[in-house]
Design a protein around this motif. Structure first.
Motif, PDB file in Angstrom:
ATOM      1  N   ARG A 109      47.395  71.264  19.642  1.00 12.36           N
ATOM      2  CA  ARG A 109      48.820  71.894  19.284  1.00 12.36           C
ATOM      3  C   ARG A 109      48.413  73.307  18.935  1.00 12.36           C
ATOM      4  NH1 ARG A 109      52.184  67.830  15.329  1.00 12.36           N
ATOM      5  NH2 ARG A 109      52.597  66.188  17.074  1.00 12.36           N
ATOM      6  N   GLU A 110      47.451  73.559  18.152  1.00 14.87           N
ATOM      7  CA  GLU A 110      46.758  74.990  17.910  1.00 14.87           C
ATOM      8  C   GLU A 110      46.490  75.699  19.149  1.00 14.87           C
ATOM      9  OE1 GLU A 110      43.455  76.929  15.171  1.00 14.87           O
ATOM     10  OE2 GLU A 110      43.548  74.891  15.408  1.00 14.87           O
ATOM     11  N   GLN A 111      45.848  74.928  20.039  1.00 14.83           N
ATOM     12  CA  GLN A 111      45.667  75.716  21.475  1.00 14.83           C
ATOM     13  C   GLN A 111      46.891  76.345  22.071  1.00 14.83           C
ATOM     14  OE1 GLN A 111      42.997  73.178  23.608  1.00 14.83           O
ATOM     15  NE2 GLN A 111      41.113  73.348  22.162  1.00 14.83           N
ATOM     16  N   THR A 112      47.690  75.266  22.118  1.00 13.83           N
ATOM     17  CA  THR A 112      49.220  75.300  22.816  1.00 13.83           C
ATOM     18  C   THR A 112      49.661  76.514  21.988  1.00 13.83           C
ATOM     19  OG1 THR A 112      49.306  73.015  23.308  1.00 13.83           O
ATOM     20  CG2 THR A 112      51.249  74.225  23.427  1.00 13.83           C
ATOM     21  N   LEU A 113      49.985  76.556  20.793  1.00 16.80           N
ATOM     22  CA  LEU A 113      50.548  77.612  19.859  1.00 16.80           C
ATOM     23  C   LEU A 113      50.048  78.937  20.323  1.00 16.80           C
ATOM     24  CD1 LEU A 113      51.180  75.829  16.661  1.00 16.80           C
ATOM     25  CD2 LEU A 113      53.077  76.452  18.250  1.00 16.80           C
ATOM     26  N   ASN A 114      48.759  78.875  20.276  1.00 19.11           N
ATOM     27  CA  ASN A 114      47.917  80.233  20.419  1.00 19.11           C
ATOM     28  C   ASN A 114      48.338  80.792  21.994  1.00 19.11           C
ATOM     29  OD1 ASN A 114      46.433  80.146  18.329  1.00 19.11           O
ATOM     30  ND2 ASN A 114      44.799  79.074  18.871  1.00 19.11           N
ATOM     31  N   GLN A 115      48.644  79.980  22.926  1.00 14.35           N
ATOM     32  CA  GLN A 115      49.099  80.264  24.244  1.00 14.35           C
ATOM     33  C   GLN A 115      50.474  80.766  24.189  1.00 14.35           C
ATOM     34  OE1 GLN A 115      48.592  76.963  26.782  1.00 14.35           O
ATOM     35  NE2 GLN A 115      46.459  76.915  26.785  1.00 14.35           N
ATOM     36  N   LYS A 116      51.192  80.233  23.708  1.00 15.46           N
ATOM     37  CA  LYS A 116      52.564  80.549  23.418  1.00 15.46           C
ATOM     38  C   LYS A 116      52.518  81.998  22.614  1.00 15.46           C
ATOM     39  CE  LYS A 116      55.090  76.284  23.704  1.00 15.46           C
ATOM     40  NZ  LYS A 116      55.762  75.283  22.965  1.00 15.46           N
ATOM     41  N   GLN A 125      53.794  87.523  22.868  1.00 15.80           N
ATOM     42  CA  GLN A 125      53.341  89.185  22.628  1.00 15.80           C
ATOM     43  C   GLN A 125      53.467  89.833  24.153  1.00 15.80           C
ATOM     44  OE1 GLN A 125      49.289  88.704  21.184  1.00 15.80           O
ATOM     45  NE2 GLN A 125      49.955  88.415  18.985  1.00 15.80           N
ATOM     46  N   LYS A 126      53.112  89.201  25.042  1.00 17.83           N
ATOM     47  CA  LYS A 126      53.441  90.018  26.326  1.00 17.83           C
ATOM     48  C   LYS A 126      54.886  90.150  26.709  1.00 17.83           C
ATOM     49  CE  LYS A 126      49.522  87.754  28.523  1.00 17.83           C
ATOM     50  NZ  LYS A 126      48.837  86.992  29.595  1.00 17.83           N
ATOM     51  N   LYS A 127      55.893  89.255  26.286  1.00 14.86           N
ATOM     52  CA  LYS A 127      57.147  89.395  26.493  1.00 14.86           C
ATOM     53  C   LYS A 127      57.779  90.561  25.462  1.00 14.86           C
ATOM     54  CE  LYS A 127      58.343  84.588  28.244  1.00 14.86           C
ATOM     55  NZ  LYS A 127      58.920  83.601  28.265  1.00 14.86           N
ATOM     56  N   SER A 128      57.193  90.433  24.340  1.00 16.71           N
ATOM     57  CA  SER A 128      57.694  91.513  23.409  1.00 16.71           C
ATOM     58  C   SER A 128      57.500  92.918  23.861  1.00 16.71           C
ATOM     59  CB  SER A 128      56.914  91.170  22.142  1.00 16.71           C
ATOM     60  OG  SER A 128      57.346  92.337  21.053  1.00 16.71           O
ATOM     61  N   ALA A 129      56.338  92.954  24.322  1.00 16.49           N
ATOM     62  CA  ALA A 129      55.813  94.292  24.805  1.00 16.49           C
ATOM     63  C   ALA A 129      56.726  94.678  26.165  1.00 16.49           C
ATOM     64  CB  ALA A 129      54.235  94.374  25.418  1.00 16.49           C
ATOM     65  N   GLU A 130      56.829  93.735  27.050  1.00 20.45           N
ATOM     66  CA  GLU A 130      57.930  93.836  28.108  1.00 20.45           C
ATOM     67  C   GLU A 130      59.296  94.235  27.677  1.00 20.45           C
ATOM     68  OE1 GLU A 130      58.066  90.418  30.415  1.00 20.45           O
ATOM     69  OE2 GLU A 130      55.730  90.788  31.246  1.00 20.45           O
ATOM     70  N   LEU A 131      60.006  93.716  26.449  1.00 22.80           N
ATOM     71  CA  LEU A 131      61.117  93.781  25.975  1.00 22.80           C
ATOM     72  C   LEU A 131      61.230  95.266  25.360  1.00 22.80           C
ATOM     73  CD1 LEU A 131      62.149  90.340  24.492  1.00 22.80           C
ATOM     74  CD2 LEU A 131      63.110  91.597  26.607  1.00 22.80           C
ATOM     75  N   LYS A 132      60.129  95.462  24.711  1.00 21.43           N
ATOM     76  CA  LYS A 132      60.255  96.737  24.133  1.00 21.43           C
ATOM     77  C   LYS A 132      60.306  97.980  24.925  1.00 21.43           C
ATOM     78  CE  LYS A 132      57.234  99.618  21.027  1.00 21.43           C
ATOM     79  NZ  LYS A 132      56.091  99.851  20.243  1.00 21.43           N
ATOM     80  N   GLY A 133      59.586  97.809  26.203  1.00 23.48           N
ATOM     81  CA  GLY A 133      59.650  98.843  27.444  1.00 23.48           C
ATOM     82  C   GLY A 133      61.213  98.900  27.765  1.00 23.48           C
TER      83      GLY A 133
END
Length: 513
Positions: A87-94, A99-107
């Motif tokens: 689960r920890e690995q899955t959460l880290n992936q999510k 973070q990637k999507k947040s960067a995209e939405l910021k743009g």
């Protein structure tokens, strides 16, 4: 002396023997007890060793069980740790993806903010142009925007009213064409299947006599007989110059019937005095009460209405001695019950419930006390008191529109009641009330603007309204007819229906000389 010594010797020897014997027995007992103790000690050692062995075995078993449980718990903990790691690995992936999507939405957000600023600028420019255009239009038209808006609203309102009036008339005509045929068919079939005689009752009963001599005996010495009879029955007995007849006057038909039957029994028997009058009146009252119960029971059986409360059945029996506008109330209620059942069956509703509601719809007219409520409301409360179905209670209370209708049985009862009361010969109407109704119809029509003449014709079943052609247009005439019919329906009580005809005509007259 010698013999004495011999005896003493013998006794001494015997005592010595007994003493020796006792000593030997005691020694034997000591030996046996020691042997028993020794055996017991040996057995105790054996039992002790067996208990120690069993305890060791139990301890070893418990230790094995404990080790097994510890091992199972360790396995579960390892599995849980593995799952947590996954689960920890899955959460880290999510988290990385977010973070990637947040960067995209910021743009994207920065881009939208820029577009919103551009839109605000354009909106300000449009508002500026709009204000300039409005100012130019007001200058050209010579009126403000609010005045132009109000003028447009007034024009659209008048046009909408005219169209609405025309649409309403079209809808009414379409409804008449599509619904009247089926409605008339159902009503006509119901009337044809239900036929009862028209019974007219008054507030007086006439008791015929064989000769004039009986009048004096009925009056009695100093009028004591007639006073006793009036006090016991609650009616007024009028003895005048009418030949061979006595008039019994009273608004309660039950009391009049008791007085009439009591007079008949007294005259037939010949014994007329206060004590005999009391006895006969009491007996007649019991007889009438029994007849009321029998009439109510027989009516319910004839109509196929089961499980009627005894008190309601008794009130149904009292309807036999009650009239409304000259129409016998029991006959009217039976007729309404049959009409309602027929209509309900034609419409696919419950005919038994409709018949029950029709029989009980005027139950509020026959209370033994004088209630302050209207008879429809009082009848509804009586039905609720005796646990009748809520739909039946609503039909009783709503058949004069005094409460809101909540089911389809209620309008059926109202229609059946109107049919029974409006058919020819069913009811008498007081002349004064009839004239007042005609005057009210004409005055109601005259209150509308543009009305020139009004005529209530066909015994008040049609109202003809003549309007001025220069004051009322065709569209307004349609609206006047509709509004007037609605006002009559809401403010007046009448049997059947009233047709409202608005007449508007234009005459052009010239003379050739």
């Amino acid at each position: 002396m010698t013999v004495l010594w011999i005896i003493l010797g013998v006794v001494a020897g015997a005592g010595i023997g007994i003493l020796l014997t006792t000593t030997v027995m005691r020694n034997n007992l000591l030996t046996k007890s020691q042997q028993v103790l020794k055996d017991a000690e040996e057995k105790g050692e054996i039992i002790k060793k067996e208990g120690e062995l069993k305890a060791k075995e139990k301890f070893l078993q418990l230790q094995r069980d404990h080790d097994k449980r510890v091992s199972e718990q360790n396995n579960k903990m390892r599995d849980a740790e593995n799952k947590l790691k996954q689960r920890e690995q899955t959460l880290n992936q999510k988290v990385d993806e977010l973070q990637k999507k947040s960067a995209e939405l910021k743009g994207v957000s920065d881009k939208l903010n820029g577009e919103i600023e551009n839109l605000h600028k354009r909106q300000a420019e449009v508002e500026k142009v709009y204000r300039e255009s409005v100012t130019k239009l007001e200058h050209i038209a010579g009126m403000t925007a609010d005045e132009a808006k109000q003028q447009l609203i007034d024009a659209m309102t008048d046009e909408a009213r005219a169209e609405a009036s025309t649409t309403i008339m079209d809808i009414v005509e379409d409804a008449k064409i599509t619904a009247n045929e089926q409605a008339k068919k159902i009503v006509i079939q119901s009337i044809q299947r239900t036929a009862t005689e028209a019974a007219v009752e008054n507030t007086v009963s006439v008791f015929n006599l064989e000769n004039e001599e009986v009048k004096g005996r009925i009056i009695g010495r100093e009028g004591r007989n007639i006073r006793t009879l009036e006090n016991l029955t609650g009616v007024e007995i009028i003895i005048d110059d009418s030949p061979d007849a006595i008039i019994i006057s009273g608004f309660d038909p039950v009391r009049r019937e008791i007085a009439r039957l009591s007079l008949h029994k007294l005259v037939t028997d010949g014994r007329i005095h206060p004590a005999r009058i009391e006895e006969v009146v009491a007996k007649t009252r019991r007889q009438i009460e029994q007849e009321i119960n029998e009439v109510g029971k027989r009516t319910c059986i004839d109509l196929g209405i089961p499980n009627m409360n005894h008190e309601l059945m008794r009130m149904i029996g009292r309807m036999k001695y009650r009239s409304s506008y000259g129409q016998n109330l029991l006959q009217h209620s039976r007729e309404v019950a049959n009409l309602a059942a027929t209509m309900a069956a034609e419409l696919g509703l419950n005919p038994k419930m409709a018949k029950r509601a029709g029989l009980l719809h005027d139950i509020g007219k026959v209370p033994e006390t004088d209630p302050e409520l209207p008879h429809a409301i009082f009848g509804m409360k009586l039905a609720e008191k005796y646990k009748e179905h809520p739909d039946i209670c609503n039909a009783i209370g709503a058949h004069h529109d005094e409460v809101e209708m909540t089911n389809l049985i209620s309008p059926i009862i109202q229609v059946a009641d109107a049919i029974s009361g409006a058919r020819p010969g069913a009811r008498r109407e007081v002349v004064e009330a009839y004239i007042n109704r005609l005057n009210k119809l004409e005055q109601m029509a005259m209150s509308y603007p543009g009305v020139v003449k009004t005529y209530a014709i066909q015994a008040g079943r049609e109202l003809r309204v003549i309007v001025g052609a220069d004051k009322v247009s065709d569209v307004e005439a349609n609206k006047l007819s509709y509004d007037l019919s609605k006002q009559i329906q809401s403010e007046m009580t009448y049997p059947g229906q009233i047709k409202v005809t608005v007449i508007r005509e234009t005459r052009s007259i010239n003379y050739a000389k």
